[in-house]
Motif scaffolding. Sequence first.
Motif, short mmCIF file in Angstrom:
data_model
loop_
_atom_site.label_atom_id
_atom_site.label_comp_id
_atom_site.label_asym_id
_atom_site.label_seq_id
_atom_site.Cartn_x
_atom_site.Cartn_y
_atom_site.Cartn_z
N UNK A 207 69.11 -42.43 10.63
CA UNK A 207 69.53 -43.73 10.88
C UNK A 207 68.91 -44.02 12.18
N UNK A 208 68.23 -43.02 12.94
CA UNK A 208 67.79 -43.37 14.26
C UNK A 208 66.15 -43.29 14.01
N UNK A 209 65.58 -42.99 13.08
CA UNK A 209 64.15 -43.18 12.83
C UNK A 209 63.77 -44.59 13.16
N UNK A 210 62.66 -44.68 13.72
CA UNK A 210 62.18 -45.95 13.99
C UNK A 210 61.10 -46.22 12.94
N UNK A 211 61.35 -47.30 12.18
CA UNK A 211 60.57 -47.76 11.17
C UNK A 211 60.06 -48.95 11.43
N UNK A 212 58.62 -49.43 11.49
CA UNK A 212 58.30 -50.89 11.83
C UNK A 212 57.60 -51.62 10.61
N UNK A 213 57.87 -52.51 10.29
CA UNK A 213 57.40 -53.35 9.16
C UNK A 213 56.70 -54.78 9.62
N UNK A 214 55.74 -54.91 9.73
CA UNK A 214 55.18 -56.30 10.43
C UNK A 214 53.73 -56.62 9.72
N UNK A 215 52.93 -57.76 10.18
CA UNK A 215 51.72 -58.09 9.60
C UNK A 215 50.73 -57.74 10.90
N UNK A 216 49.78 -57.40 10.63
CA UNK A 216 48.53 -57.22 11.82
C UNK A 216 47.36 -58.15 11.30
N UNK A 217 46.89 -58.89 12.38
CA UNK A 217 45.78 -60.12 12.11
C UNK A 217 44.67 -59.42 12.44
N UNK A 218 43.73 -59.00 11.52
CA UNK A 218 42.55 -58.28 11.71
C UNK A 218 41.53 -59.28 11.93
N UNK A 219 40.61 -58.96 12.75
CA UNK A 219 39.25 -59.87 13.07
C UNK A 219 38.38 -59.83 12.09
N UNK A 220 38.09 -60.67 11.28
CA UNK A 220 37.03 -60.76 10.13
C UNK A 220 35.96 -61.31 10.70
N UNK B 47 32.87 -63.67 11.28
CA UNK B 47 32.60 -65.24 10.62
C UNK B 47 33.71 -65.77 9.74
N UNK B 48 34.41 -64.69 9.30
CA UNK B 48 35.34 -65.14 8.24
C UNK B 48 36.80 -65.38 8.87
N UNK B 49 37.07 -65.35 10.18
CA UNK B 49 37.93 -65.58 10.93
C UNK B 49 39.07 -64.39 10.86
N UNK B 50 40.11 -64.63 10.24
CA UNK B 50 41.08 -63.28 10.45
C UNK B 50 41.88 -63.25 9.07
N UNK B 51 42.33 -62.11 8.72
CA UNK B 51 42.99 -61.82 7.61
C UNK B 51 44.28 -60.84 7.90
N UNK B 52 45.44 -61.03 7.38
CA UNK B 52 46.61 -60.31 7.66
C UNK B 52 46.80 -58.93 6.95
N UNK B 53 47.03 -57.90 7.33
CA UNK B 53 47.48 -56.65 6.71
C UNK B 53 48.81 -56.32 6.74
N UNK B 54 49.74 -56.46 5.87
CA UNK B 54 51.18 -55.88 6.16
C UNK B 54 51.15 -54.43 6.03
N UNK B 55 52.16 -53.80 6.86
CA UNK B 55 52.29 -52.58 7.03
C UNK B 55 53.36 -52.03 7.42
N UNK B 56 54.07 -50.91 6.91
CA UNK B 56 55.34 -49.96 7.48
C UNK B 56 54.78 -48.90 8.02
N UNK B 57 55.04 -48.68 9.14
CA UNK B 57 54.93 -47.30 9.75
C UNK B 57 56.00 -46.34 10.14
N UNK B 58 56.21 -45.34 10.16
CA UNK B 58 57.26 -44.48 10.71
C UNK B 58 56.56 -43.18 11.37
#
Length: 267
Positions: A120-133, A135-146
Amino acid sequence: MDSRIFYGLISVLVISTGFAFAQESLISVQTDDKNYDEGDTIVISGKVTTVIRETPVTLQLFTEGNLVDIAQITVAQDGTYSHTVIAEGPLWSKAGDYLVRVLYGEGNIAEYEFSFTPETESVVTTTNFEVDAGSHGTFDVEYTIKGGTVKNMIVDSDIFALIVQVDSTDEGVITLDLPREFIGAEKQDGKDDTFIILIDGVEVAYQESMVHSDSRVITINFEQGDSDIEIIGTYIVPEFGTIAMMILLVGIMATVILTRNKYQIKI
């Protein structure tokens, strides 16, 4: 010498020696990690320097003065002992420091501390990270980390890798939803191949939980202190696709021009 002084010195010597022996415990104790989450297996082990026949090690486990577990453990002939505890159940509801205390014979005590975090107290983060690509701009990688946080994600086109930099405060797990448009591992026939996963330069296994038409979802376990997770495929952000096509077009045009000039000279 006065007999009273002599016996007084003897008494002081005996008391001092006894105190020294009392401070030097005949038993040691440790756990296989310093941090545990709910459901983890805790291996408690140690050794006694002098085996007392048919005398078990008494183990007590406390948190905030409350008894969580108690056991009597048989000592092996070489003086070693071991006990396994599963960190789950109604007594494992509080986060914080837990104290292992072992007793052997008379006055032989050793202690060891570890930390515990319930689910119940473990920190779990779920979000998107914007990766620098690039000349192609950026792309999002969705992730969950504990067990840590993501500091950065970097494209390394030289080795077709996405490098995920993490701050791992504990052993944990990260799940990444990798978009096929920007990173993938494929065989020559276009079917999915396995990724190569390196953590701080060491290859590790991973699990692939879901396969979508536009992405692949992979899960990677990491240890406390790990920093760089490299996900290596067969392509990463096809930056050089356009350049390669331009080179091919230039080559074709040069061939056409040379061929035309050759025929013109013959005429």
